[in-house]
Scaffold this active site. Structure first.
Site, PDB file in Angstrom:
ATOM      1  N   LYS A  22       1.213  -1.062   0.080  1.00  0.00           N
ATOM      2  CA  LYS A  22       0.162   0.051   0.084  1.00  0.00           C
ATOM      3  C   LYS A  22       1.093   1.496   0.367  1.00  0.00           C
ATOM      4  O   LYS A  22       1.316   2.419  -0.142  1.00  0.00           O
ATOM      5  CB  LYS A  22      -0.929   0.168   1.325  1.00  0.00           C
ATOM      6  CG  LYS A  22      -1.819   0.941   1.749  1.00  0.00           C
ATOM      7  CD  LYS A  22      -2.618   1.578   2.946  1.00  0.00           C
ATOM      8  CE  LYS A  22      -2.494   1.995   4.046  1.00  0.00           C
ATOM      9  NZ  LYS A  22      -1.416   3.758   3.899  1.00  0.00           N
ATOM     10  N   ASN A  23       1.860   1.016   1.186  1.00  0.00           N
ATOM     11  CA  ASN A  23       2.522   2.504   0.948  1.00  0.00           C
ATOM     12  C   ASN A  23       3.327   2.784  -0.098  1.00  0.00           C
ATOM     13  O   ASN A  23       3.703   4.063  -0.360  1.00  0.00           O
ATOM     14  CB  ASN A  23       3.677   2.469   2.357  1.00  0.00           C
ATOM     15  CG  ASN A  23       2.567   2.478   3.437  1.00  0.00           C
ATOM     16  OD1 ASN A  23       1.181   2.568   3.240  1.00  0.00           O
ATOM     17  ND2 ASN A  23       3.051   2.648   4.643  1.00  0.00           N
ATOM     18  N   CYS A 116      -5.422   8.364   9.091  1.00  0.00           N
ATOM     19  CA  CYS A 116      -5.751   7.011   9.608  1.00  0.00           C
ATOM     20  C   CYS A 116      -5.568   8.737  11.680  1.00  0.00           C
ATOM     21  O   CYS A 116      -5.148   9.820  11.490  1.00  0.00           O
ATOM     22  CB  CYS A 116      -4.895   6.418  10.498  1.00  0.00           C
ATOM     23  SG  CYS A 116      -4.809   5.126   9.853  1.00  0.00           S
ATOM     24  N   ARG A 121      -0.180  14.772  12.535  1.00  0.00           N
ATOM     25  CA  ARG A 121      -0.327  14.168  11.150  1.00  0.00           C
ATOM     26  C   ARG A 121      -0.294  15.658  10.691  1.00  0.00           C
ATOM     27  O   ARG A 121      -1.321  15.636   9.617  1.00  0.00           O
ATOM     28  CB  ARG A 121      -0.996  13.157  10.460  1.00  0.00           C
ATOM     29  CG  ARG A 121      -1.404  11.786  11.600  1.00  0.00           C
ATOM     30  CD  ARG A 121      -1.470  10.643  10.512  1.00  0.00           C
ATOM     31  NE  ARG A 121      -0.558  10.279   9.922  1.00  0.00           N
ATOM     32  CZ  ARG A 121      -0.255   9.041   9.315  1.00  0.00           C
ATOM     33  NH1 ARG A 121      -1.339   8.473   8.646  1.00  0.00           N
ATOM     34  NH2 ARG A 121       0.263   8.155   8.364  1.00  0.00           N
ATOM     35  N   ASP A 305       3.772   1.675  12.299  1.00  0.00           N
ATOM     36  CA  ASP A 305       2.793  -0.352  11.655  1.00  0.00           C
ATOM     37  C   ASP A 305       3.079  -1.122  12.269  1.00  0.00           C
ATOM     38  O   ASP A 305       1.463  -1.403  11.763  1.00  0.00           O
ATOM     39  CB  ASP A 305       3.043   0.025  10.628  1.00  0.00           C
ATOM     40  CG  ASP A 305       2.351   1.208   9.028  1.00  0.00           C
ATOM     41  OD1 ASP A 305       2.104   3.058  10.315  1.00  0.00           O
ATOM     42  OD2 ASP A 305       2.907   1.757   8.111  1.00  0.00           O
ATOM     43  N   ARG A 397      -9.207  -0.514   4.396  1.00  0.00           N
ATOM     44  CA  ARG A 397      -7.774   0.660   3.600  1.00  0.00           C
ATOM     45  C   ARG A 397      -6.896  -0.377   3.580  1.00  0.00           C
ATOM     46  O   ARG A 397      -5.731   0.678   2.059  1.00  0.00           O
ATOM     47  CB  ARG A 397      -7.151   1.807   4.520  1.00  0.00           C
ATOM     48  CG  ARG A 397      -8.552   2.061   5.088  1.00  0.00           C
ATOM     49  CD  ARG A 397      -8.736   3.720   5.987  1.00  0.00           C
ATOM     50  NE  ARG A 397      -7.419   4.462   5.263  1.00  0.00           N
ATOM     51  CZ  ARG A 397      -6.160   4.868   6.193  1.00  0.00           C
ATOM     52  NH1 ARG A 397      -6.566   5.139   7.031  1.00  0.00           N
ATOM     53  NH2 ARG A 397      -5.766   5.919   4.981  1.00  0.00           N
TER      54      ARG A 397
END
Ligand code: UD1
Length: 417
Positions: A22-23, A116, A121, A305, A397
């Site tokens: 994903k990242n 999230c 952030r 994570d 997600r």
């Protein structure tokens, strides 16, 4: 019901293929905007963050075709229209479009990105860096307007390491006039993935994977076909499933070289981990041991994570563990949920102390965010009896089909709609 139901307590046995990262894919999708033509992206994970990113690209008049895990993105008619606010709002990576869009169309109006609920952030580093490259940014209450008459290279010394800001600067710099230097750059494998994609398309980038990246701006990029690497966080999550439940599993295509800190922590807990040519074999045949201190760090340190997944495994380990979260402030939101299962955890700001128990009991739980949600599914897999984890959409997600993957490893679980 938007839930996952698990009947826990089975020891694991089986094999699972690790999905694309994903990242890595999210910034690569943003980078596709820099190429006037068609890009092919293979091994793209089918997850809701990708779905939102593709919606954003379509709103910018990109034409996208999908076949299984392969995407084709044509950006020839790219134009900057209004991006769907629900997609920008749910996903922090929408900020990644900023650098690329400024390079291609020069003007972007955007609301502040979501993501999230794991901390503040902010995006100050992104905006500061782009201002240095010739972008004028007007901030409003809910968003901003960014405009440039042409991006120019600059020297950036990041005051703190940020994956997203490093990626955004790279995206703005590859077509900028002159050279850009990023000092104190993030070194995550996903930065290397982005730079590989861009270099294959003709960008000139040196130092990806180190803390100093040099980008020589080029006139244009060309069409490219790229395969997304396997997801080290998903691989680490399933490794943790084995730490939680015990057993022997094989993680097909898991990227061993990117998982050193994770493998080190799991080995200290007593897991037996072996690298093979096509993945990682994990065996946990005795009760796991506590970790005196596990501290999240920037790469190559232990990833934030996977903190929730390890916290969960440590609730079942023998002895007392201490976990320090150094990257995001709200990463302990699963603690009250784990306590419902009988876990003994005390929490003070950035530190959690876990007294390992022999067992957890099934419970009704609420996921609050992506990685914490996946960790609750692991807790349910190890617990006695039935667990229901609500808010499955957070987990979707980042995980293509966590239930199907865990079933391949022997967990009795299913989605409940
Ligand atoms: C990325 C990952 C996320 C991972 C995180 C840290 C993606 C899509 N997401 O998130 O999974 O948990 O790296 O490894 O790749 N910060 C600022 N100002 C900024 C930007 C960041 O203060 O402008 C702070 C953040 O609040 C955080 C720290 O810097 O405390 C690291 O954040 P960053 O590395 O930017 O994380 P993301 O790129 O959002």
């Amino acid at each position: 019901m938007d839930a996952i139901q698990i009947y826990g307590g089975n020891c694991l046995k089986g094999e699972v293929k690790i999905q694309g990262s994903k990242n890595a894919v999210l910034p690569v999708l943003a980078a596709a905007l820099l190429i006037n033509g068609t890009c092919e992206i293979e091994n793209c994970p089918i997850i809701s963050d990708v779905h939102h990113m593709l919606r954003l690209l379509e709103s910018l008049c990109c034409v996208i075709t999908k076949k299984n895990h392969t995407l084709k993105i044509n950006t020839q008619n790219l134009s900057c229209c209004d991006m769907p606010s629900d997609s920008v709002g749910v996903m922090r990576s929408s900020i990644m479009l900023l650098g690329a869009l400024l390079a291609r169309v020069g003007s972007v109006s955007m609301q502040y990105p979501g993501g999230c609920v794991i901390g503040e952030r902010p995006i100050d580093l992104h905006l500061q860096a782009l201002r240095k490259m010739g972008v004028v940014i007007e901030e409003r209450d809910d968003g901003f307007l960014a405009q440039t008459n042409g991006l120019v290279g600059a020297i950036h010394k990041l005051p703190r390491v940020s994956v997203g800001a490093t990626e955004n600067i790279i995206l703005a710099a590859v077509l900028a006039k002159g050279d850009t230097i990023i000092e104190n750059a993030a070194k995550e494998p996903e930065i290397c993935a982005l730079c590989d994609f861009l270099s294959m398309a003709g960008a000139e980038i040196e130092g990806a994977g180190t803390d100093r990246i040099l980008i020589h701006g080029v006139e244009k990029l060309h069409e490219v076909s790229y395969k997304v690497p396997a997801d080290r966080i998903v691989a680490g999550t399933y490794l943790c499933a084995c730490l939680c439940c015990g057993g022997e599993i094989f993680l097909n295509e898991a990227p061993y070289e990117q998982m050193e800190a994770v493998i080190d922590a799991a080995s200290h807990m007593g897991a037996d981990i072996e690298k093979s040519t096509d993945g990682i074999k994990v065996a946990c045949l005795e009760r796991r041991k506590a970790l005196p201190e596990l501290c999240t760090e920037i790469y190559p340190g232990f990833p934030t994570d996977l903190q929730s997944a390890f916290l969960t495994a440590l609730t079942l380990a023998e002895g007392k563990s201490v976990i320090k979260e150094e990257i995001f402030e709200n990463r302990f939101r699963i603690v009250p949920e784990l306590r419902k299962m009988g876990a003994i955890i005390s929490c003070d700001g950035h530190t959690a102390v876990v007294e390992g128990q022999k067992k957890l009991n099934g419970a009704i739980l609420d996921a609050n965010e992506l990685r914490g949600g996946a960790a609750l599914v692991l807790a349910g897999s190890a617990a006695d009896g039935k667990t229901i984890v609500y808010n499955r959409h957070f987990i979707e997600r980042g995980y293509e089909d966590i239930c199907s993957d865990l079933r391949k490893l022997g967990v009795r679980c299913e989605v409940v709609d």
